[in-house]
Write a protein that holds these residues in place. Structure first.
Motif, PDB file in Angstrom:
ATOM      1  N   GLY A 420       0.816  -1.194   0.000  1.00  0.00           N
ATOM      2  CA  GLY A 420       0.000   0.000   0.000  1.00  0.00           C
ATOM      3  C   GLY A 420       0.853   1.248   0.000  1.00  0.00           C
ATOM      4  N   ALA A 421       0.206   2.366   0.285  1.00  0.00           N
ATOM      5  CA  ALA A 421       0.892   3.658   0.355  1.00  0.00           C
ATOM      6  C   ALA A 421       0.290   4.446   1.508  1.00  0.00           C
ATOM      7  N   MET A 422       1.103   5.306   2.124  1.00  0.00           N
ATOM      8  CA  MET A 422       0.665   6.147   3.223  1.00  0.00           C
ATOM      9  C   MET A 422       0.695   7.595   2.761  1.00  0.00           C
ATOM     10  N   ASP A 423      -0.407   8.305   2.977  1.00  0.00           N
ATOM     11  CA  ASP A 423      -0.402   9.710   2.562  1.00  0.00           C
ATOM     12  C   ASP A 423       0.155  10.599   3.671  1.00  0.00           C
ATOM     13  N   GLY A 424       0.216  11.881   3.413  1.00  0.00           N
ATOM     14  CA  GLY A 424       0.803  12.795   4.380  1.00  0.00           C
ATOM     15  C   GLY A 424       0.041  12.877   5.684  1.00  0.00           C
ATOM     16  N   ALA A 425      -1.235  12.522   5.679  1.00  0.00           N
ATOM     17  CA  ALA A 425      -2.052  12.547   6.895  1.00  0.00           C
ATOM     18  C   ALA A 425      -2.004  11.234   7.655  1.00  0.00           C
ATOM     19  N   GLY A 426      -1.199  10.280   7.152  1.00  0.00           N
ATOM     20  CA  GLY A 426      -1.081   9.005   7.840  1.00  0.00           C
ATOM     21  C   GLY A 426      -2.159   8.006   7.514  1.00  0.00           C
ATOM     22  N   ARG A 427      -2.885   8.192   6.412  1.00  0.00           N
ATOM     23  CA  ARG A 427      -3.914   7.239   6.000  1.00  0.00           C
ATOM     24  C   ARG A 427      -3.310   6.230   5.038  1.00  0.00           C
ATOM     25  N   LEU A 428      -3.680   4.983   5.247  1.00  0.00           N
ATOM     26  CA  LEU A 428      -3.146   3.878   4.454  1.00  0.00           C
ATOM     27  C   LEU A 428      -4.107   3.561   3.319  1.00  0.00           C
ATOM     28  N   SER A 429      -3.572   3.409   2.119  1.00  0.00           N
ATOM     29  CA  SER A 429      -4.410   3.060   0.968  1.00  0.00           C
ATOM     30  C   SER A 429      -3.801   1.851   0.272  1.00  0.00           C
ATOM     31  N   PRO A 430      -4.632   0.997  -0.343  1.00  0.00           N
ATOM     32  CA  PRO A 430      -4.111  -0.152  -1.072  1.00  0.00           C
ATOM     33  C   PRO A 430      -3.366   0.299  -2.317  1.00  0.00           C
ATOM     34  N   PRO A 431      -2.491  -0.546  -2.859  1.00  0.00           N
ATOM     35  CA  PRO A 431      -1.781  -0.169  -4.085  1.00  0.00           C
ATOM     36  C   PRO A 431      -2.742   0.006  -5.246  1.00  0.00           C
ATOM     37  N   THR A 432      -2.331   0.814  -6.202  1.00  0.00           N
ATOM     38  CA  THR A 432      -3.204   1.083  -7.349  1.00  0.00           C
ATOM     39  C   THR A 432      -3.542  -0.199  -8.094  1.00  0.00           C
ATOM     40  N   GLY A 433      -2.647  -1.164  -8.080  1.00  0.00           N
ATOM     41  CA  GLY A 433      -2.913  -2.416  -8.774  1.00  0.00           C
ATOM     42  C   GLY A 433      -4.079  -3.180  -8.202  1.00  0.00           C
ATOM     43  N   ASP A 434      -4.362  -3.003  -6.895  1.00  0.00           N
ATOM     44  CA  ASP A 434      -5.479  -3.702  -6.294  1.00  0.00           C
ATOM     45  C   ASP A 434      -6.799  -3.233  -6.879  1.00  0.00           C
ATOM     46  N   ALA A 435      -6.935  -1.933  -7.076  1.00  0.00           N
ATOM     47  CA  ALA A 435      -8.165  -1.412  -7.670  1.00  0.00           C
ATOM     48  C   ALA A 435      -8.353  -1.963  -9.083  1.00  0.00           C
ATOM     49  N   GLU A 436      -7.263  -2.057  -9.834  1.00  0.00           N
ATOM     50  CA  GLU A 436      -7.354  -2.616 -11.185  1.00  0.00           C
ATOM     51  C   GLU A 436      -7.725  -4.091 -11.140  1.00  0.00           C
ATOM     52  N   ARG A 437      -7.139  -4.833 -10.197  1.00  0.00           N
ATOM     53  CA  ARG A 437      -7.459  -6.254 -10.071  1.00  0.00           C
ATOM     54  C   ARG A 437      -8.937  -6.448  -9.769  1.00  0.00           C
ATOM     55  N   VAL A 438      -9.454  -5.664  -8.828  1.00  0.00           N
ATOM     56  CA  VAL A 438     -10.863  -5.784  -8.472  1.00  0.00           C
ATOM     57  C   VAL A 438     -11.749  -5.517  -9.687  1.00  0.00           C
ATOM     58  N   GLU A 439     -11.383  -4.550 -10.494  1.00  0.00           N
ATOM     59  CA  GLU A 439     -12.188  -4.237 -11.674  1.00  0.00           C
ATOM     60  C   GLU A 439     -12.152  -5.383 -12.677  1.00  0.00           C
ATOM     61  N   VAL A 440     -10.979  -6.008 -12.862  1.00  0.00           N
ATOM     62  CA  VAL A 440     -10.874  -7.141 -13.782  1.00  0.00           C
ATOM     63  C   VAL A 440     -11.723  -8.308 -13.281  1.00  0.00           C
ATOM     64  N   GLU A 441     -11.653  -8.587 -11.968  1.00  0.00           N
ATOM     65  CA  GLU A 441     -12.451  -9.682 -11.413  1.00  0.00           C
ATOM     66  C   GLU A 441     -13.940  -9.418 -11.602  1.00  0.00           C
ATOM     67  N   HIS A 442     -14.343  -8.200 -11.359  1.00  0.00           N
ATOM     68  CA  HIS A 442     -15.758  -7.868 -11.526  1.00  0.00           C
ATOM     69  C   HIS A 442     -16.182  -8.034 -12.984  1.00  0.00           C
ATOM     70  N   CYS A 443     -15.309  -7.673 -13.908  1.00  0.00           N
ATOM     71  CA  CYS A 443     -15.615  -7.830 -15.327  1.00  0.00           C
ATOM     72  C   CYS A 443     -15.758  -9.308 -15.683  1.00  0.00           C
ATOM     73  N   LEU A 444     -14.862 -10.156 -15.169  1.00  0.00           N
ATOM     74  CA  LEU A 444     -14.934 -11.585 -15.450  1.00  0.00           C
ATOM     75  C   LEU A 444     -16.243 -12.192 -14.938  1.00  0.00           C
ATOM     76  N   LEU A 445     -16.713 -11.710 -13.805  1.00  0.00           N
ATOM     77  CA  LEU A 445     -17.936 -12.255 -13.228  1.00  0.00           C
ATOM     78  C   LEU A 445     -19.169 -11.945 -14.067  1.00  0.00           C
ATOM     79  N   GLN A 446     -19.042 -11.015 -14.999  1.00  0.00           N
ATOM     80  CA  GLN A 446     -20.168 -10.710 -15.892  1.00  0.00           C
ATOM     81  C   GLN A 446     -20.316 -11.750 -17.000  1.00  0.00           C
TER      82      GLN A 446
END
Length: 533
Positions: A420-446
């Motif tokens: 993941g990545a941490m922003d300047g306010a100390g919030r943790l976010s998943p890597p950008t690749g995770d969002a892309e993976r989720v979108e691909v999985e959702h597309c396959l489920l269609q």
């Protein structure tokens, strides 16, 4: 829970299922907030004895197969687990011995765990749906002195070739069986006083499944108290004591017994359990429609099954969380539309529990994102999510593997396996690749031929692999793999489409979670039996 002689529980028939009306008389609505008081650091006291005050306040509501709702109070949990503790002690179980628990989620499993903790033993959650080879491996690795099982568990044990390395004691909760002891008659002769055993926070308490197979994760008595803050955040920050929680999660993994079930009991939140282990979306929808459940922790698979079953306009929940993030935006939208509240995502690992809830680091924990050199990254840079020690929620180590335990650290930092990545306010976010993976999985489920899909970063492949469970009428093979590839290319950019498609008969129910995804990624390679296209 079969009622043993001398032990009382509260049961009431409800034709429609779980409708625990009038629960205030049984302690369902508590006065005072248990979370506000200082918590003991041994598990049995924190999760049971501190709330067993004679008022019969409800700890568990168990939906039985016969339609009854069985209310089990904290007082009953204390008395019954103390009885079982005396039984185990009389049969030679000692401090540090491992006790295998091969029971469905419910009162008997909670009692077995509490009794083990009382003796300073180590509870080993044995997977109910794993095959005989996996069960044999777990029993051999942990060298269990005893196993507590129901009739189905006893049958599973009988199919396991363990030889001289098998448990010396097997207790059956469903009556006598060849080679076993009938649990409830044994307990009827035991005392209800809490066993006089000195416990401390650092004492080993349970072994859970980890992401880094075949390693087993060993946790201490202190782990539960350290996880209350994470569950409180997941449930909206201040769940009202006595409000009913439903969590059909895998107790043996992160997000299960240690992260949800035991902290909920410590917070005074009655837990709804069910006799059936498989998730039935129709039954779950009816349960939610009755309106008694106020908080829920659901795996990603359960959320998707509810969505696909057409659940709509269930507005009685006060919070809904999942430890299986990140989840696709469409699922977030469905939750908001259906329940009128946001889906809260927890980031967690088996070794340390919840690290962040919706990106906010859990209070009392020090989290950083590290580069390959073990140095913290600058804000916005992706890397390995790490948890700093000392931390009361951290595991003791991998069971009997000091080398793997040492390798899990970079100096004081535990590498959680998450990225993941941490922003300047100390919030943790998943890597950008995770969002892309989720979108691909959702597309396959269609696609009409796809029942389940997981996009994995296969270590031996140059790009990702799409692991597919086809629907019964589909024919897996190169032709379907090529069709799925064309299906994705028509909807996504070519460089985002998985390089390879592989097929499987089934996927674990919590494949959306990072722990299971990491385990699968280590098994997917060039020889995985799929097709490149």
């Amino acid at each position: 829970m079969t009622q043993p002689p001398g032990v009382t529980t509260e049961s009431q028939r409800h034709p429609a299922g779980c409708q625990p009306k009038g629960a205030a008389e049984h302690g369902h609505n508590l006065s005072g907030d248990p979370a506000a008081a200082p918590q003991p650091r041994d598990i049995a006291t924190a999760c049971c004895d501190a709330l067993a005050d004679g008022s019969r306040r409800v700890a568990l509501l168990h939906l039985r197969r016969d339609g009854q709702v069985e209310r089990v109070s904290y007082d009953t949990l204390r008395a019954t687990s103390s009885r079982l503790g005396h039984v185990l002690r009389a049969r030679g179980v000692q401090r540090g011995d491992r006790i295998g628990i091969l029971l469905p989620p419910g009162p008997e499993a909670v009692i077995a765990c509490l009794a083990t903790f009382r003796l300073g033993g180590i509870a080993v959650l044995l997977g109910r749906r794993c095959g005989s080879e996996a069960l044999a491996e777990r029993l051999r690795e942990t060298d269990c002195a005893a196993v507590i099982a129901d009739a189905a568990g006893v049958c599973a044990l009988a199919a396991v070739p363990l030889g001289s390395r098998g448990p010396r004691l097997v207790f059956c909760t469903d009556g006598a069986a060849p080679g076993t002891l009938s649990l409830w008659p044994e307990m009827a002769r035991a005392r209800e006083e809490i066993p006089a055993v000195t416990l401390d926070a650092e004492m080993p308490a349970m072994i859970l499944d980890g992401a880094k197979a075949p390693h087993r994760v060993l946790h201490a008595q202190r782990a539960v108290a350290a996880r209350r803050a994470g569950l409180r955040m997941l449930l909206g920050g201040s769940p009202e004591p006595g409000s009913l929680l439903w969590a059909p999660v895998d107790w043996a993994r992160h997000g299960g017994l240690l992260d949800t079930v035991l902290p909920a009991l410590a917070l005074g939140l009655p837990l709804l359990t069910q006799a059936t282990e498989s998730f039935d979306a129709g039954r779950a929808a009816r349960l939610l429609a009755q309106g008694e459940v106020r908080h829920a922790v659901l795996p990603a698979r359960a959320l998707r099954l509810l969505r696909d079953a057409g659940l709509r306009h269930a507005h009685r929940l006060r919070s809904l969380g999942s430890f299986d993030g990140p989840l696709e935006p469409e699922l977030h939208d469905w939750v908001r539309e259906t329940f009128g509240l946001p889906l809260v995502e927890g980031q967690a690992c088996a070794e340390g529990g919840a690290l962040a809830i919706d990106g906010r680091v859990v209070p009392g924990r020090r989290v950083a994102v590290l580069g390959p050199d073990g140095v913290p990254r600058r804000p916005g840079e992706e890397g390995m999510v790490a948890l700093c020690r000392p931390d009361p929620g951290l595991f003791i180590g991998y069971w009997r593997d000091a080398q793997a335990t040492a390798a899990a650290y970079r100096g004081p930092w535990l590498l959680t396996g998450l990225r993941g990545a941490m922003d300047g306010a100390g919030r943790l976010s998943p890597p950008t690749g995770d969002a892309e993976r989720v979108e691909v999985e959702h597309c396959l489920l269609q696609h009409p031929s796809v029942a389940m899909a997981a996009v994995l970063a296969a270590p031996e492949a140059s790009r990702a692999t799409a692991l597919i469970v086809p629907r019964p009428e589909a024919r897996p093979g190169p032709d379907l793999a090529a069709e799925l590839r064309r299906f994705l290319r028509a909807r996504l950019e070519a460089d985002r489409c998985p390089h390879r498609v592989a097929f499987a008969r089934r996927l674990p129910g919590d494949v959306a979670g990072p722990a299971m995804r990491q385990a699968l990624e280590r098994t997917i390679g060039i020889g995985a039996g799929g097709a490149e296209c």
